[in-house]
Design a protein around this motif. Structure first.
Motif, PDB file in Angstrom:
ATOM      1  N   ILE A 167      35.121  35.094  45.638  1.00 27.85           N
ATOM      2  CA  ILE A 167      34.758  35.286  44.224  1.00 27.85           C
ATOM      3  C   ILE A 167      35.451  36.536  43.708  1.00 27.85           C
ATOM      4  N   LEU A 168      35.933  36.451  42.493  1.00 30.69           N
ATOM      5  CA  LEU A 168      36.670  37.579  41.934  1.00 30.69           C
ATOM      6  C   LEU A 168      35.822  38.289  40.885  1.00 30.69           C
ATOM      7  N   VAL A 169      35.722  39.588  41.044  1.00 36.08           N
ATOM      8  CA  VAL A 169      34.934  40.377  40.090  1.00 36.08           C
ATOM      9  C   VAL A 169      35.755  41.571  39.609  1.00 36.08           C
ATOM     10  N   ASP A 170      36.416  42.224  40.567  1.00 40.29           N
ATOM     11  CA  ASP A 170      37.116  43.466  40.242  1.00 40.29           C
ATOM     12  C   ASP A 170      38.606  43.229  40.039  1.00 40.29           C
ATOM     13  N   PHE A 171      39.214  44.203  39.379  1.00 43.64           N
ATOM     14  CA  PHE A 171      40.659  44.102  39.156  1.00 43.64           C
ATOM     15  C   PHE A 171      41.422  44.184  40.485  1.00 43.64           C
ATOM     16  N   GLU A 221      38.810  47.504  49.308  1.00 42.22           N
ATOM     17  CA  GLU A 221      39.080  47.619  50.752  1.00 42.22           C
ATOM     18  C   GLU A 221      40.570  47.835  51.034  1.00 42.22           C
ATOM     19  N   ASN A 222      41.399  46.984  50.387  1.00 38.78           N
ATOM     20  CA  ASN A 222      42.830  47.057  50.729  1.00 38.78           C
ATOM     21  C   ASN A 222      43.730  47.296  49.519  1.00 38.78           C
ATOM     22  N   GLY A 223      43.117  47.461  48.342  1.00 40.81           N
ATOM     23  CA  GLY A 223      43.917  47.775  47.154  1.00 40.81           C
ATOM     24  C   GLY A 223      44.662  46.591  46.569  1.00 40.81           C
ATOM     25  N   ALA A 224      44.455  45.372  47.104  1.00 41.24           N
ATOM     26  CA  ALA A 224      45.181  44.199  46.571  1.00 41.24           C
ATOM     27  C   ALA A 224      44.663  43.849  45.171  1.00 41.24           C
ATOM     28  N   TRP A 225      45.605  43.557  44.259  1.00 39.22           N
ATOM     29  CA  TRP A 225      45.224  43.223  42.881  1.00 39.22           C
ATOM     30  C   TRP A 225      44.818  41.764  42.757  1.00 39.22           C
TER      31      TRP A 225
END
Ligand code: C5P
Length: 403
Positions: free
Chosen positions: A66-70, A74-78
């Motif tokens: 599920i996507l919530v954040d930009f 944890e790993n900085g992946a966009w």
């Protein structure tokens, strides 16, 4: 609307946006129904939505993260909102809160769900959910109208008990109904592709002098809804519009006019190249015989203004319509059916849409209308419906006549 076919959602890629409303719990059932119907579902949630339903529940049901954040802390992946918008065949925001709807209108992009809306190229459908007063508020109604004018589809909320304990309209439509609307959306065939219609709408304005004019109460809503319904079915639409406060519906070409004479010129020119016309405008029957070029100063006594007849646009198009389709409107206050039938014959309409000002809910600026469709074969009296729904019924008839 046609009945959706059972496989309408098979293989469809649905991006489900969930916002922070108590109705978010229904998103789990919605996702399950979509998956069961063969759709691939990805979910994007607003941060607040997580407080109503957990990402774990949604991830388990859809088998996708599920996507919530930009980006992933944890790993900085966009998380690419552009890729999400490109992936989806349809972006369904359900539940859609008043806050998210307002932000969608304004183009605010402060969470992933909204950035995805701004970059989505696919059709967008929203299922509003909120308290009855929030739903009825002019701000929310304006926002919904603005989204609809952009081509966003709205699955209307239903009436019933709300989380606040109050009763009224604002409950998100049931998941089964949302799935049915989505199915209908995918099965809807664009049966008017390749056709071109002229729609006249709104009030004309007849100047008396540089400051004053004669006009009427038409809001243009009915004509705009018809233009939108025809365009959604694939038709090219030229909307010849008098003055209104409405936005141009998605996919519609609007020609702005002021007077009956200007409307005549624009409508008849477009009609030459068209397959038909829907004459929905409230055209002035009379215009001042002389227009003062300076502001008329008041005097002591009465003022008598001489008026001359305008052209009857519908009658003129009717006289040279040939095999083209012509649909008229009749707004009556008495002897309704007799008047409408006489106009049907006189103006060579294929059918006429009668509204009576005596019917409650059929007022000028409102969003509802109560009409009877009359042709040479008979009458069909429709119940009180939203203007959008009336437009769909009219478009259904046009589809049948042009089949
Ligand atoms: O005769 P009446 O004005 O009631 O007819 C209504 C119908 O004729 C509507 O479809 C309206 O748009 C159209 N009309 C027109 N030009 C006029 C007057 C009416 O196109 N000058």
């Amino acid at each position: 609307m046609q009945a959706p076919d059972a496989n309408a959602l098979q293989g469809r890629r649905i991006l489900l946006g969930i916002t922070g409303s108590i109705a978010a719990y229904k998103a789990a059932v919605l996702a399950r129904l979509l998956v069961r119907a063969g759709a691939e579902v990805r979910v994007v949630m607003t941060p607040l939505a997580k407080q109503f339903i957990t990402p774990l529940t949604m991830a388990t049901l859809t088998k996708h993260p599920i996507l919530v954040d930009f980006f992933d802390p944890e790993n900085g992946a966009w998380n690419s909102h552009v890729a999400l918008g490109e992936w989806a065949d349809c972006y369904l925001v359900a539940p859609a809160t008043a806050n998210t709807l307002a932000k969608m209108v304004a183009g605010v992009a402060d969470n992933l769900l909204l950035t995805t809306y701004l970059s989505a190229r696919c059709p967008v459908i929203v299922a509003p959910a909120m308290d009855l007063d929030m739903y009825a508020h002019t701000a929310t109604q304006h926002n919904l109208a603005a989204l609809a004018a952009r081509g966003v589809r709205i699955v209307e909320p239903t009436e019933g008990e709300l989380a606040s304990g109050l009763q009224g309209k604002g409950r998100m439509a049931e998941p089964e109904q949302i799935v049915a609307s989505l199915g209908a959306f995918f099965t809807e065939k664009k049966k008017l592709t390749g056709r071109h219609y002229v729609v006249t709408a709104g009030a004309t304005i007849e100047p008396l002098d540089p400051v004053r004019f004669l006009s009427n109460h038409s809001s243009g809503k009915m004509g705009y809804a018809i233009a939108e319904a025809l365009a959604r079915r694939g038709a090219r639409v030229t909307l010849v519009s008098g003055r209104t406060a409405l936005a141009v519906p998605a996919g519609v070409e609007r020609v702005d006019v002021l007077t009956a004479e200007e409307m005549y010129r624009a409508a008849s020119e477009a009609f030459e190249r068209a397959d038909g016309a829907v004459m929905c405008a409230a055209v002035a029957d009379y215009t001042p015989a002389e227009v003062a070029d300076r502001k008329m100063e008041k005097g002591e006594g009465e003022l008598i203004v001489r008026l001359k007849r305008t052209r009857d646009i519908a009658a003129e198009l009717g006289a040279r319509k040939g095999s083209r389709l012509l649909v008229g409107f009749a707004l009556e206050t008495h002897d309704e059916e007799a008047h409408a039938e006489s106009k049907l014959g006189r103006k060579h309409f294929d059918f006429i849409v009668l509204n009576s000002l005596r019917d409650a809910g059929a007022c000028f600026r409102g969003d509802t209308n109560k009409v009877t469709l009359i042709d040479r074969a008979g009458r069909e009296e429709l119940p009180l419906l939203s203007k959008r729904e009336v437009a769909e019924r009219i478009a259904d008839r046009i589809e049948t006549l042009n089949a």
